[in-house]
Design a protein around this motif. Structure first.
Motif, PDB file in Angstrom:
ATOM      1  N   PHE A 204      68.776  -4.924  27.542  1.00  0.00           N
ATOM      2  CA  PHE A 204      67.666  -5.854  27.755  1.00  0.00           C
ATOM      3  C   PHE A 204      66.813  -5.405  28.947  1.00  0.00           C
ATOM      4  CE2 PHE A 204      66.065  -9.751  29.807  1.00  0.00           C
ATOM      5  CZ  PHE A 204      65.431 -10.391  28.754  1.00  0.00           C
ATOM      6  N   ASN A 205      67.474  -5.014  30.039  1.00  0.00           N
ATOM      7  CA  ASN A 205      66.754  -4.623  31.254  1.00  0.00           C
ATOM      8  C   ASN A 205      66.013  -3.301  31.098  1.00  0.00           C
ATOM      9  OD1 ASN A 205      67.716  -6.939  32.529  1.00  0.00           O
ATOM     10  ND2 ASN A 205      69.534  -5.900  33.317  1.00  0.00           N
ATOM     11  N   LYS A 206      66.558  -2.388  30.303  1.00  0.00           N
ATOM     12  CA  LYS A 206      65.882  -1.106  30.080  1.00  0.00           C
ATOM     13  C   LYS A 206      64.505  -1.300  29.445  1.00  0.00           C
ATOM     14  CE  LYS A 206      70.037   1.758  29.485  1.00  0.00           C
ATOM     15  NZ  LYS A 206      70.851   2.529  28.502  1.00  0.00           N
ATOM     16  N   LYS A 207      64.359  -2.373  28.691  1.00  0.00           N
ATOM     17  CA  LYS A 207      63.097  -2.662  27.999  1.00  0.00           C
ATOM     18  C   LYS A 207      62.207  -3.603  28.803  1.00  0.00           C
ATOM     19  CE  LYS A 207      65.398  -2.223  23.511  1.00  0.00           C
ATOM     20  NZ  LYS A 207      65.743  -2.915  22.238  1.00  0.00           N
ATOM     21  N   LYS A 208      62.521  -3.748  30.099  1.00  0.00           N
ATOM     22  CA  LYS A 208      61.797  -4.663  30.987  1.00  0.00           C
ATOM     23  C   LYS A 208      61.866  -6.095  30.475  1.00  0.00           C
ATOM     24  CE  LYS A 208      58.641  -1.110  32.699  1.00  0.00           C
ATOM     25  NZ  LYS A 208      57.220  -0.693  32.915  1.00  0.00           N
ATOM     26  N   GLY A 209      63.053  -6.426  29.980  1.00  0.00           N
ATOM     27  CA  GLY A 209      63.300  -7.793  29.556  1.00  0.00           C
ATOM     28  C   GLY A 209      62.614  -8.160  28.265  1.00  0.00           C
ATOM     29  N   GLY A 210      62.333  -9.454  28.129  1.00  0.00           N
ATOM     30  CA  GLY A 210      61.708  -9.937  26.909  1.00  0.00           C
ATOM     31  C   GLY A 210      61.490 -11.434  26.987  1.00  0.00           C
ATOM     32  N   ILE A 211      61.147 -12.006  25.857  1.00  0.00           N
ATOM     33  CA  ILE A 211      60.820 -13.427  25.791  1.00  0.00           C
ATOM     34  C   ILE A 211      61.763 -14.128  24.818  1.00  0.00           C
ATOM     35  CG2 ILE A 211      59.066 -15.105  25.074  1.00  0.00           C
ATOM     36  CD1 ILE A 211      56.956 -13.165  26.075  1.00  0.00           C
ATOM     37  N   TRP A 212      62.294 -15.271  25.276  1.00  0.00           N
ATOM     38  CA  TRP A 212      63.119 -16.130  24.443  1.00  0.00           C
ATOM     39  C   TRP A 212      62.356 -17.408  24.148  1.00  0.00           C
ATOM     40  CZ3 TRP A 212      67.488 -14.650  22.137  1.00  0.00           C
ATOM     41  CH2 TRP A 212      68.114 -13.501  22.618  1.00  0.00           C
ATOM     42  N   ALA A 213      62.348 -17.806  22.885  1.00  0.00           N
ATOM     43  CA  ALA A 213      61.674 -19.033  22.468  1.00  0.00           C
ATOM     44  C   ALA A 213      62.675 -19.939  21.764  1.00  0.00           C
ATOM     45  CB  ALA A 213      60.503 -18.715  21.537  1.00  0.00           C
ATOM     46  N   LEU A 214      62.707 -21.196  22.167  1.00  0.00           N
ATOM     47  CA  LEU A 214      63.595 -22.198  21.573  1.00  0.00           C
ATOM     48  C   LEU A 214      62.759 -23.324  20.994  1.00  0.00           C
ATOM     49  CD1 LEU A 214      66.375 -23.753  21.227  1.00  0.00           C
ATOM     50  CD2 LEU A 214      65.886 -24.706  23.489  1.00  0.00           C
ATOM     51  N   GLN A 215      62.991 -23.642  19.725  1.00  0.00           N
ATOM     52  CA  GLN A 215      62.317 -24.759  19.070  1.00  0.00           C
ATOM     53  C   GLN A 215      63.367 -25.774  18.629  1.00  0.00           C
ATOM     54  OE1 GLN A 215      60.513 -24.125  15.160  1.00  0.00           O
ATOM     55  NE2 GLN A 215      58.684 -25.218  15.849  1.00  0.00           N
ATOM     56  N   VAL A 216      63.222 -27.023  19.090  1.00  0.00           N
ATOM     57  CA  VAL A 216      64.133 -28.099  18.721  1.00  0.00           C
ATOM     58  C   VAL A 216      63.362 -29.096  17.863  1.00  0.00           C
ATOM     59  CG1 VAL A 216      65.657 -29.926  19.542  1.00  0.00           C
ATOM     60  CG2 VAL A 216      65.423 -27.812  20.862  1.00  0.00           C
ATOM     61  N   GLU A 217      63.834 -29.285  16.622  1.00  0.00           N
ATOM     62  CA  GLU A 217      63.209 -30.220  15.698  1.00  0.00           C
ATOM     63  C   GLU A 217      64.267 -31.189  15.175  1.00  0.00           C
ATOM     64  OE1 GLU A 217      61.490 -27.246  13.000  1.00  0.00           O
ATOM     65  OE2 GLU A 217      59.530 -27.852  13.766  1.00  0.00           O
ATOM     66  N   SER A 218      63.862 -32.102  14.325  1.00  0.00           N
ATOM     67  CA  SER A 218      64.790 -33.121  13.845  1.00  0.00           C
ATOM     68  C   SER A 218      65.879 -32.551  12.947  1.00  0.00           C
ATOM     69  CB  SER A 218      64.028 -34.211  13.089  1.00  0.00           C
ATOM     70  OG  SER A 218      63.368 -33.658  11.954  1.00  0.00           O
ATOM     71  N   ASP A 219      65.600 -31.431  12.264  1.00  0.00           N
ATOM     72  CA  ASP A 219      66.557 -30.899  11.304  1.00  0.00           C
ATOM     73  C   ASP A 219      67.016 -29.478  11.615  1.00  0.00           C
ATOM     74  OD1 ASP A 219      64.142 -29.653  10.849  1.00  0.00           O
ATOM     75  OD2 ASP A 219      64.315 -29.680   8.666  1.00  0.00           O
ATOM     76  N   ALA A 220      66.580 -28.908  12.732  1.00  0.00           N
ATOM     77  CA  ALA A 220      66.946 -27.520  13.014  1.00  0.00           C
ATOM     78  C   ALA A 220      66.726 -27.179  14.479  1.00  0.00           C
ATOM     79  CB  ALA A 220      66.131 -26.567  12.132  1.00  0.00           C
ATOM     80  N   ILE A 221      67.482 -26.187  14.933  1.00  0.00           N
ATOM     81  CA  ILE A 221      67.270 -25.559  16.228  1.00  0.00           C
ATOM     82  C   ILE A 221      67.076 -24.073  15.962  1.00  0.00           C
ATOM     83  CG2 ILE A 221      68.333 -24.923  18.422  1.00  0.00           C
ATOM     84  CD1 ILE A 221      69.722 -27.602  18.455  1.00  0.00           C
ATOM     85  N   LYS A 222      65.947 -23.540  16.395  1.00  0.00           N
ATOM     86  CA  LYS A 222      65.598 -22.151  16.107  1.00  0.00           C
ATOM     87  C   LYS A 222      65.387 -21.397  17.421  1.00  0.00           C
ATOM     88  CE  LYS A 222      63.117 -23.617  11.940  1.00  0.00           C
ATOM     89  NZ  LYS A 222      61.810 -23.608  11.238  1.00  0.00           N
ATOM     90  N   ILE A 223      65.819 -20.145  17.423  1.00  0.00           N
ATOM     91  CA  ILE A 223      65.682 -19.310  18.609  1.00  0.00           C
ATOM     92  C   ILE A 223      65.186 -17.928  18.206  1.00  0.00           C
ATOM     93  CG2 ILE A 223      66.915 -18.197  20.508  1.00  0.00           C
ATOM     94  CD1 ILE A 223      68.755 -20.591  20.607  1.00  0.00           C
TER      95      ILE A 223
END
Length: 325
Positions: A204-223
Motif C-alpha cells: 500500500f505504501n509503495k503506491k503512495k497509499g490510496g483511497i478507501w470509500a465506505l457506503q452504509v445503506e439500509s440493505d448493504a455495506i459497501k467498501i
C-alpha cells in the motif's frame, strides 16, 4: 477490531428514497486546513480491549512525545514510540501508541478516507481504521475498513454486530472468509473478506497509499479501495457518485438483517496496537511465520526489544470526508 448520523431515518427525505436523483453532499471534513483534527477525537487511554502490548497515550503525552501532529503538507500524522526499549519481564504496559475515537457519530451515508501511508508490514504491528457503534460490543455494530497484522499485504474488511443479523451474501472483488461470510456476526472473527493484494502495509505504501470509500445503506455495506493512480474523477471533484465506481471490493448484502438498526451511531476510529489477540498468540508462531523470521519466542519480546523496527508504524491521513444524500 480490534467501535449526528450519516443520514438518520428521521431526516430521510423523498430525495434520499429516490437514488436516481439523489446526490451526495459533504457534511463533515475532518482534515480541512482551518480545523484541528485531533480536537474532533477523544483519546482512549484504558488497557487495550484486544490484549495488545500497547500503552495508549492521552493527548498531552501524544503531543509531547511527537506521536501525533500535522505535517508541512497538512497531512495528519499518527504514530508510535520507536526509540524506547521495553522489558516484558518487568511487566511493561507496552509500546506507547495512539487510539482515537471520533466525537461525532453517524448512521447512514458515505465516508471517503484518503490515506498516504499506513503502518508497514512489520511483525508485531496491528493497525486499524474502523467504525464503532454505541453500546456494549458488538451491539451497535463495528466496521473494520482497514486492518491487518504482522507482515500482511492484503487488507481484511470485517463486520461485527449483535444477535439476529445475518449477511445474506458477500459480493465484490475481494475474497470472502468461507468460515463466516454468511454466519451470524456475533462471533469474534466476524463476517469478512480479504481485499486485493496491495491494499495493506508495504505494498500500500509503495503506491503512495490510496483511497478507501465506505457506503452504509439500509440493505448493504459497501467498501471500495482505489489505488492512487486509479481514483475516480468525481472524488477529486467533491461530488462522489458510487454508482459510477464499478463493483466494490466488499459488498455485504443484508439477509435477515436491518443494517440501519444493526449498525448505528458509528464513530471513526484509528489505532495502532501490537501483538494481542490477533498479531500475537497463535498468529506469531503459525500462520505469519514471525517467530521464525524475528528469532523471538513471543511477539511481546520482539516489540519490546526492537523499537526501531516500528519507525514506519504510522498513519499519514490526507483527508477524511463524510457525505449525506
Amino acid at each position: 477490531m480490534p467501535s449526528t448520523p450519516f443520514l438518520t431515518l428521521a431526516l430521510a427525505t423523498t430525495l434520499f428514497l429516490n437514488p436516481a436523483v439523489a446526490t451526495y453532499k459533504i457534511v463533515d471534513d475532518y482534515t480541512s486546513n482551518t480545523s484541528d483534527f485531533f480536537s474532533l477525537f477523544n483519546f482512549f487511554t484504558e488497557p487495550d480491549p484486544t490484549q495488545g502490548f500497547v500503552s495508549y497515550q492521552p493527548y498531552s503525552s501524544a503531543v509531547a512525545s511527537k506521536l501525533i501532529g500535522r505535517m508541512p503538507d497538512n497531512s495528519i500524522y499518527i504514530g508510535v514510540d520507536y526509540t524506547t526499549k521495553l522489558s516484558v519481564a518487568f511487566n511493561s504496559p507496552g509500546r506507547a501508541s495512539i487510539r482515537i475515537e471520533g466525537k461525532k457519530s453517524y448512521n447512514w451515508g458515505l465516508m471517503i478516507a484518503d490515506i498516504w501511508h499506513m503502518p508497514d508490514s512489520t511483525c508485531g504491528n496491528w493497525p486499524a481504521m474502523w467504525l464503532l457503534g454505541s453500546g456494549p460490543w458488538p451491539h451497535g455494530g463495528e466496521v473494520d475498513i482497514l486492518e491487518g497484522v504482522n507482515d500482511a499485504v492484503r487488507n481484511v474488511v470485517t463486520l461485527h454486530t449483535g444477535e439476529g443479523c445475518v449477511v445474506d451474501r458477500m459480493e465484490g472483488g475481494g475474497t470472502a472468509s468461507e468460515s463466516n461470510s454468511t454466519s451470524y456476526m456475533t462471533r469474534k472473527s466476524g463476517c469478512g473478506g480479504t481485499a486485493p493484494k496491495g491494499s495493506f502495509g508495504d505494498e500500500f505504501n509503495k503506491k503512495k497509499g490510496g483511497i478507501w470509500a465506505l457506503q452504509v445503506e439500509s440493505d448493504a455495506i459497501k467498501i471500495w479501495y482505489f489505488a492512487r493512480n486509479s481514483t475516480p474523477r468525481d472524488l477529486s471533484g467533491g461530488k462522489p457518485d458510487p454508482d459510477k465506481w464499478g463493483k466494490p471490493d466488499m459488498d455485504f448484502r443484508a439477509g435477515g438483517c436491518d443494517i440501519g438498526k444493526a449498525f448505528k451511531k458509528l464513530s471513526i476510529m484509528f489505532n495502532i496496537t501490537f501483538c494481542g489477540e490477533n498479531a500475537g498468540k497463535t498468529a506469531w508462531s503459525t500462520w505469519t511465520g514471525c517467530q521464525q523470521s524475528t528469532k523471538k519466542t513471543t511477539c511481546e519480546e520482539f516489540v519490546g526489544a526492537t523499537p526501531h523496527a516500528f519507525d514506519q508504524a504510522y498513519f499519514l491521513i490526507n483527508n477524511i470526508k463524510l457525505f449525506q444524500k
